[in-house]
Design a protein around this motif. Structure first.
Motif, mmCIF file in Angstrom:
data_model
loop_
_atom_site.group_PDB
_atom_site.id
_atom_site.type_symbol
_atom_site.label_atom_id
_atom_site.label_comp_id
_atom_site.label_asym_id
_atom_site.label_seq_id
_atom_site.Cartn_x
_atom_site.Cartn_y
_atom_site.Cartn_z
ATOM 1 N N GLU A 214 0.923 -1.290 0.007
ATOM 2 C CA GLU A 214 -0.176 0.031 -0.024
ATOM 3 C C GLU A 214 0.867 1.132 0.077
ATOM 4 O O GLU A 214 0.473 2.277 0.019
ATOM 5 N N LEU A 215 2.320 0.948 0.166
ATOM 6 C CA LEU A 215 2.915 2.229 0.066
ATOM 7 C C LEU A 215 3.414 2.799 -1.235
ATOM 8 O O LEU A 215 3.938 4.045 -1.335
ATOM 9 N N PRO A 322 6.723 -14.936 -14.994
ATOM 10 C CA PRO A 322 7.479 -15.899 -15.784
ATOM 11 C C PRO A 322 8.926 -15.942 -15.900
ATOM 12 O O PRO A 322 9.564 -14.764 -15.701
ATOM 13 N N GLN A 323 9.625 -17.115 -15.782
ATOM 14 C CA GLN A 323 10.887 -17.088 -15.831
ATOM 15 C C GLN A 323 11.723 -16.286 -16.579
ATOM 16 O O GLN A 323 13.049 -15.961 -16.466
ATOM 17 N N ASN A 324 11.396 -15.977 -17.757
ATOM 18 C CA ASN A 324 12.053 -15.284 -18.879
ATOM 19 C C ASN A 324 11.722 -13.837 -18.932
ATOM 20 O O ASN A 324 11.891 -13.172 -19.949
ATOM 21 N N TYR A 325 10.990 -13.519 -17.847
ATOM 22 C CA TYR A 325 10.802 -12.031 -17.765
ATOM 23 C C TYR A 325 12.133 -11.165 -17.870
ATOM 24 O O TYR A 325 13.262 -11.603 -17.315
ATOM 25 N N PHE A 326 12.031 -10.174 -18.655
ATOM 26 C CA PHE A 326 13.245 -9.374 -18.970
ATOM 27 C C PHE A 326 13.240 -8.112 -17.861
ATOM 28 O O PHE A 326 12.536 -7.375 -17.875
ATOM 29 N N GLY A 327 14.494 -8.143 -17.121
ATOM 30 C CA GLY A 327 14.538 -6.954 -15.903
ATOM 31 C C GLY A 327 14.766 -7.585 -14.660
ATOM 32 O O GLY A 327 14.930 -8.637 -14.293
ATOM 33 N N ASN A 328 14.776 -6.501 -13.611
ATOM 34 C CA ASN A 328 14.785 -6.969 -12.441
ATOM 35 C C ASN A 328 13.633 -7.495 -11.820
ATOM 36 O O ASN A 328 12.593 -7.006 -12.103
ATOM 37 N N CYS A 329 13.840 -8.603 -11.049
ATOM 38 C CA CYS A 329 12.613 -9.142 -10.290
ATOM 39 C C CYS A 329 13.205 -9.841 -8.896
ATOM 40 O O CYS A 329 13.075 -10.868 -8.782
ATOM 41 N N ILE A 330 14.098 -8.926 -8.284
ATOM 42 C CA ILE A 330 14.930 -9.630 -7.262
ATOM 43 C C ILE A 330 14.831 -8.491 -5.918
ATOM 44 O O ILE A 330 14.203 -7.424 -6.097
ATOM 45 N N ARG A 331 14.813 -9.055 -4.870
ATOM 46 C CA ARG A 331 14.806 -7.921 -3.531
ATOM 47 C C ARG A 331 15.935 -8.409 -2.623
ATOM 48 O O ARG A 331 16.481 -9.551 -2.491
ATOM 49 N N GLY A 332 16.451 -7.405 -1.998
ATOM 50 C CA GLY A 332 17.591 -7.381 -0.954
ATOM 51 C C GLY A 332 17.212 -8.059 0.348
ATOM 52 O O GLY A 332 16.123 -7.597 0.753
ATOM 53 N N VAL A 333 17.961 -8.985 0.849
ATOM 54 C CA VAL A 333 17.521 -9.397 2.207
ATOM 55 C C VAL A 333 18.739 -9.034 3.239
ATOM 56 O O VAL A 333 19.958 -9.482 2.647
ATOM 57 N N MET A 334 18.622 -8.449 4.246
ATOM 58 C CA MET A 334 19.959 -8.160 5.183
ATOM 59 C C MET A 334 19.512 -9.078 6.522
ATOM 60 O O MET A 334 18.455 -9.207 7.011
ATOM 61 N N VAL A 335 20.544 -9.970 6.900
ATOM 62 C CA VAL A 335 20.464 -10.727 7.945
ATOM 63 C C VAL A 335 21.556 -10.208 9.049
ATOM 64 O O VAL A 335 22.583 -9.683 8.583
ATOM 65 N N SER A 336 21.546 -10.286 10.363
ATOM 66 C CA SER A 336 22.583 -9.974 11.112
ATOM 67 C C SER A 336 22.678 -10.793 12.555
ATOM 68 O O SER A 336 21.867 -12.056 12.501
ATOM 69 N N ALA A 337 23.962 -10.666 13.050
ATOM 70 C CA ALA A 337 24.445 -11.892 13.888
ATOM 71 C C ALA A 337 25.317 -10.809 14.687
ATOM 72 O O ALA A 337 26.279 -10.345 14.168
ATOM 73 N N GLU A 338 25.587 -11.296 16.017
ATOM 74 C CA GLU A 338 26.713 -10.793 16.844
ATOM 75 C C GLU A 338 27.773 -11.332 16.539
ATOM 76 O O GLU A 338 27.900 -12.452 16.543
ATOM 77 N N GLY A 370 8.684 -5.298 4.139
ATOM 78 C CA GLY A 370 9.784 -4.750 4.406
ATOM 79 C C GLY A 370 10.867 -3.979 3.421
ATOM 80 O O GLY A 370 11.918 -3.318 3.827
ATOM 81 N N ALA A 371 10.186 -3.972 2.061
ATOM 82 C CA ALA A 371 11.135 -3.398 1.299
ATOM 83 C C ALA A 371 11.045 -2.107 1.202
ATOM 84 O O ALA A 371 11.949 -1.245 0.847
#
Length: 460
Positions: A214-215, A322-338, A370-371
Protein backbone atom coordinates in the motif's frame (compact mmCIF):
# COMPACT_ATOMS: atom_id res chain seq x y z
CA UNK A 1 56.84 -13.36 -9.81
CA UNK A 2 53.57 -12.28 -11.38
CA UNK A 3 54.08 -10.25 -14.55
CA UNK A 4 52.26 -6.94 -14.97
CA UNK A 5 49.15 -7.20 -17.05
CA UNK A 6 50.14 -5.03 -20.03
CA UNK A 7 46.99 -4.66 -22.13
CA UNK A 8 46.91 -2.61 -25.32
CA UNK A 9 43.81 -1.42 -27.15
CA UNK A 10 43.27 -2.98 -30.58
CA UNK A 11 39.93 -1.45 -31.58
CA UNK A 12 36.60 -0.21 -30.28
CA UNK A 13 33.69 -1.69 -32.22
CA UNK A 14 30.08 -0.60 -32.34
CA UNK A 15 27.89 -3.69 -32.69
CA UNK A 16 24.30 -3.20 -33.86
CA UNK A 17 21.39 -5.65 -33.78
CA UNK A 18 21.43 -7.65 -37.00
CA UNK A 19 18.08 -6.55 -38.42
CA UNK A 20 17.38 -3.49 -36.23
CA UNK A 21 13.71 -4.41 -36.05
CA UNK A 22 11.51 -1.83 -34.36
CA UNK A 23 8.70 -3.78 -32.75
CA UNK A 24 9.93 -2.79 -29.30
CA UNK A 25 11.38 0.64 -28.72
CA UNK A 26 11.15 1.46 -25.03
CA UNK A 27 10.64 -0.07 -21.60
CA UNK A 28 9.79 1.87 -18.44
CA UNK A 29 11.60 0.79 -15.29
CA UNK A 30 9.62 -0.92 -12.53
CA UNK A 31 10.19 -0.55 -8.78
CA UNK A 32 12.38 -3.65 -8.93
CA UNK A 33 14.61 -1.83 -11.44
CA UNK A 34 14.59 1.68 -10.01
CA UNK A 35 16.05 0.56 -6.70
CA UNK A 36 19.37 -0.03 -8.54
CA UNK A 37 19.24 3.12 -10.70
CA UNK A 38 22.74 4.47 -10.06
CA UNK A 39 24.48 1.42 -8.62
CA UNK A 40 27.85 0.59 -10.13
CA UNK A 41 27.61 -2.02 -12.91
CA UNK A 42 28.18 -5.72 -12.44
CA UNK A 43 31.41 -6.73 -14.19
CA UNK A 44 32.11 -10.38 -14.93
CA UNK A 45 35.11 -11.97 -16.61
CA UNK A 46 35.15 -15.29 -18.50
CA UNK A 47 38.49 -16.94 -19.39
CA UNK A 48 38.69 -19.37 -22.33
CA UNK A 49 41.71 -21.44 -23.28
CA UNK A 50 42.78 -22.18 -26.87
CA UNK A 51 42.55 -25.94 -27.37
CA UNK A 52 43.84 -26.17 -30.03
CA UNK A 53 45.01 -22.61 -30.86
CA UNK A 54 42.53 -20.72 -33.04
CA UNK A 55 43.16 -17.68 -35.27
CA UNK A 56 42.32 -14.46 -33.43
CA UNK A 57 40.57 -13.00 -36.47
CA UNK A 58 38.26 -16.01 -36.68
CA UNK A 59 37.38 -15.82 -32.99
CA UNK A 60 36.59 -12.12 -33.19
CA UNK A 61 34.45 -12.60 -36.30
CA UNK A 62 32.37 -15.30 -34.64
CA UNK A 63 31.95 -13.29 -31.42
CA UNK A 64 30.96 -10.07 -33.21
CA UNK A 65 28.52 -11.77 -35.59
CA UNK A 66 26.85 -13.80 -32.85
CA UNK A 67 26.59 -10.70 -30.62
CA UNK A 68 24.74 -8.89 -33.39
CA UNK A 69 22.40 -11.87 -33.84
CA UNK A 70 21.72 -12.05 -30.10
CA UNK A 71 21.01 -8.33 -29.77
CA UNK A 72 18.21 -8.86 -32.28
CA UNK A 73 16.43 -10.87 -29.56
CA UNK A 74 17.37 -8.45 -26.75
CA UNK A 75 16.83 -5.21 -28.65
CA UNK A 76 16.49 -2.86 -25.62
CA UNK A 77 20.05 -3.72 -24.57
CA UNK A 78 21.38 -1.87 -27.60
CA UNK A 79 19.63 1.28 -26.34
CA UNK A 80 20.15 3.72 -23.50
CA UNK A 81 18.57 4.57 -20.18
CA UNK A 82 17.15 8.10 -19.93
CA UNK A 83 14.86 9.99 -17.56
CA UNK A 84 12.92 12.56 -19.59
CA UNK A 85 11.49 15.58 -17.77
CA UNK A 86 7.99 14.61 -18.88
CA UNK A 87 8.31 11.01 -17.61
CA UNK A 88 7.59 9.91 -14.07
CA UNK A 89 9.93 6.96 -14.53
CA UNK A 90 13.30 6.34 -16.20
CA UNK A 91 12.96 4.63 -19.58
CA UNK A 92 15.17 2.18 -21.44
CA UNK A 93 14.83 3.22 -25.09
CA UNK A 94 16.16 1.80 -28.34
CA UNK A 95 16.45 4.05 -31.38
CA UNK A 96 17.43 2.64 -34.75
CA UNK A 97 21.16 3.11 -35.10
CA UNK A 98 21.90 2.47 -31.42
CA UNK A 99 24.81 0.09 -30.82
CA UNK A 100 26.69 -1.75 -28.09
CA UNK A 101 30.35 -1.00 -27.38
CA UNK A 102 32.71 -3.94 -27.87
CA UNK A 103 36.34 -3.25 -27.01
CA UNK A 104 39.05 -5.51 -28.42
CA UNK A 105 42.38 -5.61 -26.60
CA UNK A 106 45.51 -7.73 -26.49
CA UNK A 107 47.72 -8.65 -23.56
CA UNK A 108 51.49 -8.48 -23.94
CA UNK A 109 52.06 -10.37 -20.71
CA UNK A 110 52.50 -14.14 -20.55
CA UNK A 111 50.21 -14.41 -17.53
CA UNK A 112 47.08 -16.08 -18.89
CA UNK A 113 47.59 -19.22 -16.80
CA UNK A 114 48.12 -17.17 -13.65
CA UNK A 115 45.06 -14.99 -14.19
CA UNK A 116 42.84 -17.97 -15.04
CA UNK A 117 43.96 -20.27 -12.23
CA UNK A 118 41.79 -21.00 -9.19
CA UNK A 119 44.75 -22.12 -7.10
CA UNK A 120 46.59 -18.78 -6.73
CA UNK A 121 46.06 -15.34 -5.28
CA UNK A 122 45.68 -12.75 -8.04
CA UNK A 123 46.33 -9.06 -7.50
CA UNK A 124 42.94 -7.38 -7.52
CA UNK A 125 43.98 -4.65 -9.96
CA UNK A 126 45.22 -7.25 -12.49
CA UNK A 127 41.67 -7.79 -13.77
CA UNK A 128 40.76 -4.12 -14.16
CA UNK A 129 42.22 -3.74 -17.71
CA UNK A 130 40.20 -6.79 -18.84
CA UNK A 131 36.68 -5.50 -18.17
CA UNK A 132 34.86 -2.67 -19.97
CA UNK A 133 33.60 0.52 -18.42
CA UNK A 134 29.89 1.25 -18.76
CA UNK A 135 29.28 4.72 -20.19
CA UNK A 136 27.01 6.94 -18.13
CA UNK A 137 26.29 10.64 -17.71
CA UNK A 138 23.69 12.69 -15.91
CA UNK A 139 21.49 12.43 -19.03
CA UNK A 140 21.89 8.82 -20.16
CA UNK A 141 23.50 5.48 -19.41
CA UNK A 142 24.35 2.49 -21.59
CA UNK A 143 22.75 -0.85 -20.78
CA UNK A 144 25.72 -3.15 -21.46
CA UNK A 145 29.31 -3.16 -22.70
CA UNK A 146 31.80 -5.90 -23.59
CA UNK A 147 35.53 -6.42 -23.96
CA UNK A 148 37.47 -9.24 -25.61
CA UNK A 149 41.10 -9.51 -24.55
CA UNK A 150 43.34 -11.81 -26.55
CA UNK A 151 46.27 -13.65 -24.96
CA UNK A 152 48.20 -14.80 -28.07
CA UNK A 153 48.84 -18.53 -28.11
CA UNK A 154 47.02 -18.98 -24.80
CA UNK A 155 43.39 -17.96 -24.89
CA UNK A 156 41.07 -15.02 -24.52
CA UNK A 157 38.86 -13.36 -21.94
CA UNK A 158 35.38 -11.90 -22.33
CA UNK A 159 34.63 -9.06 -19.95
CA UNK A 160 31.06 -7.86 -19.42
CA UNK A 161 29.56 -4.80 -17.74
CA UNK A 162 25.82 -4.83 -17.02
CA UNK A 163 23.65 -1.97 -15.76
CA UNK A 164 21.98 -3.27 -12.59
CA UNK A 165 18.82 -1.19 -13.06
CA UNK A 166 18.23 -2.92 -16.40
CA UNK A 167 19.25 -6.52 -15.75
CA UNK A 168 19.31 -8.71 -12.69
CA UNK A 169 21.53 -11.78 -12.52
CA UNK A 170 19.01 -14.08 -14.20
CA UNK A 171 18.42 -11.71 -17.13
CA UNK A 172 22.10 -10.88 -17.69
CA UNK A 173 23.02 -14.56 -17.52
CA UNK A 174 20.26 -15.36 -20.01
CA UNK A 175 21.67 -12.83 -22.45
CA UNK A 176 25.28 -14.04 -22.18
CA UNK A 177 24.22 -17.67 -22.55
CA UNK A 178 22.12 -16.77 -25.59
CA UNK A 179 25.17 -15.05 -27.08
CA UNK A 180 27.30 -18.10 -26.30
CA UNK A 181 24.71 -20.42 -27.86
CA UNK A 182 24.55 -18.35 -31.05
CA UNK A 183 28.34 -18.23 -31.26
CA UNK A 184 28.73 -21.97 -30.69
CA UNK A 185 26.28 -22.65 -33.51
CA UNK A 186 28.30 -20.44 -35.85
CA UNK A 187 31.52 -22.17 -34.83
CA UNK A 188 29.96 -25.61 -35.16
CA UNK A 189 28.36 -25.25 -38.56
CA UNK A 190 29.90 -22.17 -40.12
CA UNK A 191 26.52 -20.55 -40.63
CA UNK A 192 26.55 -17.41 -42.77
CA UNK A 193 25.93 -13.97 -41.32
CA UNK A 194 22.37 -14.03 -42.59
CA UNK A 195 21.48 -17.36 -41.02
CA UNK A 196 18.78 -17.39 -38.38
CA UNK A 197 19.67 -19.04 -35.08
CA UNK A 198 16.85 -19.99 -32.74
CA UNK A 199 17.18 -18.21 -29.38
CA UNK A 200 14.77 -18.00 -26.44
CA UNK A 201 12.71 -14.80 -26.47
CA UNK A 202 12.68 -12.68 -23.30
CA UNK A 203 9.36 -11.44 -21.94
CA UNK A 204 9.14 -7.63 -21.92
CA UNK A 205 5.61 -7.28 -20.56
CA UNK A 206 5.84 -4.83 -17.65
CA UNK A 207 2.28 -5.57 -16.55
CA UNK A 208 3.68 -8.77 -14.99
CA UNK A 209 5.05 -6.67 -12.15
CA UNK A 210 2.45 -5.67 -9.57
CA UNK A 211 3.03 -3.71 -6.38
CA UNK A 212 0.94 -5.43 -3.70
CA UNK A 213 2.07 -3.01 -0.99
CA UNK A 214 0.00 0.00 0.00
CA UNK A 215 3.06 2.22 0.17
CA UNK A 216 3.75 2.47 -3.55
CA UNK A 217 7.29 1.14 -3.86
CA UNK A 218 7.84 2.72 -7.27
CA UNK A 219 7.11 6.25 -6.05
CA UNK A 220 9.04 5.59 -2.86
CA UNK A 221 12.26 4.57 -4.62
CA UNK A 222 12.04 7.21 -7.36
CA UNK A 223 11.44 9.98 -4.83
CA UNK A 224 14.52 8.79 -2.97
CA UNK A 225 16.57 9.23 -6.13
CA UNK A 226 15.01 12.57 -7.02
CA UNK A 227 15.90 14.12 -3.68
CA UNK A 228 19.44 12.72 -3.57
CA UNK A 229 21.85 15.59 -4.29
CA UNK A 230 18.63 17.28 -5.47
CA UNK A 231 16.04 18.60 -5.60
CA UNK A 232 14.47 16.91 -8.63
CA UNK A 233 17.76 15.27 -9.51
CA UNK A 234 17.25 12.96 -12.49
CA UNK A 235 20.91 12.14 -12.87
CA UNK A 236 21.79 8.73 -14.27
CA UNK A 237 25.49 9.01 -13.51
CA UNK A 238 26.60 5.72 -11.98
CA UNK A 239 28.18 5.74 -8.55
CA UNK A 240 31.96 5.52 -8.53
CA UNK A 241 32.88 3.39 -5.56
CA UNK A 242 36.18 3.49 -3.74
CA UNK A 243 38.81 1.31 -5.48
CA UNK A 244 40.25 -1.65 -3.54
CA UNK A 245 43.48 -1.23 -1.55
CA UNK A 246 46.70 -1.79 -3.51
CA UNK A 247 47.60 -4.76 -1.33
CA UNK A 248 44.33 -6.61 -1.93
CA UNK A 249 44.18 -9.95 -3.73
CA UNK A 250 41.40 -12.21 -4.93
CA UNK A 251 40.94 -15.94 -4.98
CA UNK A 252 38.27 -18.58 -5.57
CA UNK A 253 37.44 -21.27 -3.03
CA UNK A 254 35.51 -24.40 -3.90
CA UNK A 255 32.92 -26.24 -1.84
CA UNK A 256 32.55 -29.79 -3.14
CA UNK A 257 29.20 -31.50 -2.82
CA UNK A 258 30.70 -33.72 -0.10
CA UNK A 259 31.91 -30.68 1.84
CA UNK A 260 28.49 -29.06 1.66
CA UNK A 261 26.98 -32.25 3.03
CA UNK A 262 29.58 -32.17 5.81
CA UNK A 263 28.47 -28.65 6.72
CA UNK A 264 24.85 -29.79 6.73
CA UNK A 265 25.65 -32.64 9.09
CA UNK A 266 27.67 -30.35 11.37
CA UNK A 267 24.67 -28.03 11.72
CA UNK A 268 22.07 -30.79 12.12
CA UNK A 269 24.04 -32.33 14.99
CA UNK A 270 23.81 -29.08 16.96
CA UNK A 271 20.21 -28.11 16.21
CA UNK A 272 17.36 -29.19 18.43
CA UNK A 273 14.84 -28.74 15.59
CA UNK A 274 16.68 -28.96 12.23
CA UNK A 275 13.45 -29.62 10.31
CA UNK A 276 12.50 -25.95 10.58
CA UNK A 277 15.88 -24.58 9.46
CA UNK A 278 16.57 -23.84 5.79
CA UNK A 279 19.65 -25.99 5.15
CA UNK A 280 20.04 -25.35 1.43
CA UNK A 281 23.47 -25.44 -0.20
CA UNK A 282 23.28 -21.65 -0.60
CA UNK A 283 22.54 -21.08 3.08
CA UNK A 284 25.33 -23.39 4.22
CA UNK A 285 27.94 -21.97 1.84
CA UNK A 286 27.08 -18.37 2.71
CA UNK A 287 27.08 -19.13 6.43
CA UNK A 288 30.48 -20.83 6.34
CA UNK A 289 31.97 -18.03 4.21
CA UNK A 290 30.50 -15.40 6.54
CA UNK A 291 32.07 -17.02 9.61
CA UNK A 292 35.47 -17.41 7.91
CA UNK A 293 35.42 -13.75 6.82
CA UNK A 294 34.56 -12.47 10.29
CA UNK A 295 37.36 -14.55 11.81
CA UNK A 296 39.93 -13.75 9.10
CA UNK A 297 39.31 -10.01 9.32
CA UNK A 298 39.27 -10.12 13.09
CA UNK A 299 36.00 -8.23 13.33
CA UNK A 300 35.47 -6.63 16.75
CA UNK A 301 33.55 -9.12 18.90
CA UNK A 302 31.43 -6.29 20.24
CA UNK A 303 30.03 -5.39 16.83
CA UNK A 304 27.04 -6.67 14.92
CA UNK A 305 27.91 -8.34 11.63
CA UNK A 306 25.58 -8.02 8.66
CA UNK A 307 25.20 -10.10 5.53
CA UNK A 308 23.06 -9.16 2.55
CA UNK A 309 21.91 -11.22 -0.41
CA UNK A 310 19.24 -11.02 -3.08
CA UNK A 311 16.31 -13.35 -3.63
CA UNK A 312 14.62 -14.03 -6.97
CA UNK A 313 10.97 -12.98 -6.66
CA UNK A 314 9.66 -14.45 -9.92
CA UNK A 315 8.16 -17.60 -8.44
CA UNK A 316 7.29 -15.92 -5.13
CA UNK A 317 5.01 -13.17 -6.43
CA UNK A 318 1.25 -13.64 -6.77
CA UNK A 319 0.67 -14.25 -9.60
CA UNK A 320 4.13 -15.65 -10.39
CA UNK A 321 6.28 -13.86 -12.97
CA UNK A 322 7.49 -16.00 -15.91
CA UNK A 323 11.12 -17.10 -15.64
CA UNK A 324 12.00 -15.42 -18.95
CA UNK A 325 10.86 -11.98 -17.73
CA UNK A 326 13.35 -9.30 -18.85
CA UNK A 327 14.52 -6.97 -16.09
CA UNK A 328 14.98 -7.00 -12.36
CA UNK A 329 12.75 -9.17 -10.23
CA UNK A 330 14.80 -9.51 -7.07
CA UNK A 331 14.81 -8.03 -3.60
CA UNK A 332 17.56 -7.62 -1.08
CA UNK A 333 17.58 -9.37 2.28
CA UNK A 334 19.73 -8.30 5.23
CA UNK A 335 20.56 -10.63 8.11
CA UNK A 336 22.48 -9.84 11.27
CA UNK A 337 24.35 -11.71 13.97
CA UNK A 338 26.55 -10.68 16.85
CA UNK A 339 30.19 -10.98 15.85
CA UNK A 340 31.07 -12.62 19.18
CA UNK A 341 28.61 -15.42 18.40
CA UNK A 342 30.01 -15.90 14.88
CA UNK A 343 33.50 -16.07 16.38
CA UNK A 344 32.41 -18.71 18.89
CA UNK A 345 32.34 -22.48 18.67
CA UNK A 346 28.81 -22.50 17.25
CA UNK A 347 29.42 -19.68 14.76
CA UNK A 348 28.30 -21.78 11.78
CA UNK A 349 25.00 -22.66 13.44
CA UNK A 350 24.40 -19.02 14.37
CA UNK A 351 25.05 -17.91 10.78
CA UNK A 352 22.90 -20.62 9.19
CA UNK A 353 20.04 -19.92 11.57
CA UNK A 354 20.12 -16.18 10.83
CA UNK A 355 20.12 -16.75 7.07
CA UNK A 356 17.43 -19.41 7.38
CA UNK A 357 15.11 -17.18 9.40
CA UNK A 358 15.45 -14.43 6.81
CA UNK A 359 14.63 -16.74 3.88
CA UNK A 360 11.73 -18.50 5.62
CA UNK A 361 10.41 -15.10 6.73
CA UNK A 362 9.98 -14.07 3.10
CA UNK A 363 7.59 -16.95 2.45
CA UNK A 364 5.77 -16.40 5.74
CA UNK A 365 5.40 -12.61 5.66
CA UNK A 366 5.36 -11.94 1.92
CA UNK A 367 8.24 -11.49 -0.48
CA UNK A 368 8.00 -7.68 -0.42
CA UNK A 369 7.47 -7.30 3.30
CA UNK A 370 9.90 -4.68 4.58
CA UNK A 371 10.95 -3.55 1.09
CA UNK A 372 9.90 0.01 1.93
CA UNK A 373 12.58 0.08 4.64
CA UNK A 374 15.34 0.16 2.00
CA UNK A 375 16.45 3.79 2.00
CA UNK A 376 18.61 4.40 -1.04
CA UNK A 377 20.17 7.46 0.58
CA UNK A 378 21.80 5.15 3.14
CA UNK A 379 22.86 2.27 0.89
CA UNK A 380 25.96 3.91 -0.53
CA UNK A 381 27.34 4.33 3.00
CA UNK A 382 27.12 0.58 3.61
CA UNK A 383 29.71 -0.42 1.00
CA UNK A 384 33.07 -1.57 2.34
CA UNK A 385 32.06 -1.20 5.99
CA UNK A 386 33.79 -3.54 8.44
CA UNK A 387 31.52 -6.38 9.45
CA UNK A 388 29.20 -6.00 6.42
CA UNK A 389 29.26 -8.66 3.73
CA UNK A 390 27.07 -9.18 0.71
CA UNK A 391 26.63 -11.88 -1.92
CA UNK A 392 26.94 -11.44 -5.69
CA UNK A 393 25.67 -14.09 -8.10
CA UNK A 394 24.13 -17.51 -7.62
CA UNK A 395 25.16 -21.11 -8.18
CA UNK A 396 21.86 -21.62 -9.98
CA UNK A 397 23.06 -19.51 -12.94
CA UNK A 398 25.37 -22.37 -14.00
CA UNK A 399 27.85 -19.93 -15.51
CA UNK A 400 30.32 -22.68 -16.36
CA UNK A 401 27.88 -23.87 -18.99
CA UNK A 402 28.65 -20.69 -20.96
CA UNK A 403 30.30 -22.26 -24.02
CA UNK A 404 30.93 -19.97 -26.99
CA UNK A 405 32.12 -22.88 -29.10
CA UNK A 406 35.60 -23.32 -27.65
CA UNK A 407 34.71 -25.27 -24.53
CA UNK A 408 33.67 -24.31 -21.01
CA UNK A 409 35.32 -21.35 -19.27
CA UNK A 410 38.58 -22.05 -17.52
CA UNK A 411 37.58 -19.53 -14.88
CA UNK A 412 34.82 -16.98 -14.21
CA UNK A 413 35.24 -14.00 -11.89
CA UNK A 414 32.90 -11.24 -10.74
CA UNK A 415 35.40 -8.40 -10.98
CA UNK A 416 33.12 -5.72 -9.50
CA UNK A 417 33.08 -7.30 -6.02
CA UNK A 418 36.42 -5.64 -5.29
CA UNK A 419 34.60 -2.30 -5.01
CA UNK A 420 31.38 -3.42 -3.33
CA UNK A 421 32.92 -5.60 -0.63
CA UNK A 422 30.80 -8.56 -1.72
CA UNK A 423 31.88 -12.13 -2.30
CA UNK A 424 30.69 -14.01 -5.38
CA UNK A 425 28.83 -17.31 -5.50
CA UNK A 426 28.61 -19.55 -8.56
CA UNK A 427 28.45 -23.16 -9.60
CA UNK A 428 31.76 -24.99 -9.58
CA UNK A 429 33.94 -25.54 -12.62
CA UNK A 430 34.38 -29.11 -11.37
CA UNK A 431 30.61 -29.72 -11.50
CA UNK A 432 29.05 -32.40 -9.35
CA UNK A 433 26.91 -30.00 -7.34
CA UNK A 434 29.86 -28.01 -6.03
CA UNK A 435 29.88 -24.25 -5.44
CA UNK A 436 32.62 -21.66 -5.91
CA UNK A 437 33.04 -18.55 -3.77
CA UNK A 438 35.15 -15.63 -4.97
CA UNK A 439 36.71 -13.45 -2.27
CA UNK A 440 38.66 -10.16 -2.33
CA UNK A 441 40.71 -9.26 0.76
CA UNK A 442 43.95 -7.65 1.80
CA UNK A 443 46.67 -10.25 1.37
CA UNK A 444 47.22 -11.02 5.06
CA UNK A 445 43.47 -11.40 5.57
CA UNK A 446 43.26 -13.66 2.50
CA UNK A 447 45.99 -15.91 3.90
CA UNK A 448 44.05 -16.16 7.15
CA UNK A 449 40.79 -16.84 5.29
CA UNK A 450 42.38 -19.62 3.22
CA UNK A 451 43.71 -21.28 6.36
CA UNK A 452 40.38 -21.03 8.19
CA UNK A 453 38.49 -22.28 5.13
CA UNK A 454 40.62 -25.44 4.94
CA UNK A 455 40.78 -26.06 8.71
CA UNK A 456 37.01 -26.13 9.07
CA UNK A 457 36.79 -29.24 6.94
CA UNK A 458 39.91 -30.93 8.27
CA UNK A 459 38.29 -31.23 11.69
CA UNK A 460 35.47 -33.41 10.33
Amino acid sequence: MEQPNAVKLVEICRVAPKSSRQDLLSLPLTYFDSLWLRFSPVQRLYFYEFTPPSPADSILAYLKTSLSLTLDHFLPLAGNLTWPQDSARPILSYVQGDTVTLTVAESDADNFNHLSSNSVFVQTKAYHPLVPQLQSSHERAAAIAFQITLFPGRGFAIGTAMHHAILDGKTSNSFVKSWAHACSKLVESGLSVGSDISLPEPLYDRTCIHDPTELGLESFYLNEWLKMDGPNNRSLKLWELKPPPDDSVRSIFEFTRAQIQTLRQMVVEKLSDPVHVHLSSFSLVCAYTWVCLVKAQEVDAGKTSLQGFTVDCRSRLDPPVPQNYFGNCIRGVMVSAEAKELLGEDGLVVAVTAISEAILGLDKNGILNGAEEVYISKIRDFFQVEGLYSVAGSHRFEIYDTNFGWGMPKKVEVVSIDRTGAYSVSDSKSGGGGIEVGVVLKKHYMEAFASLFAQGFQKH
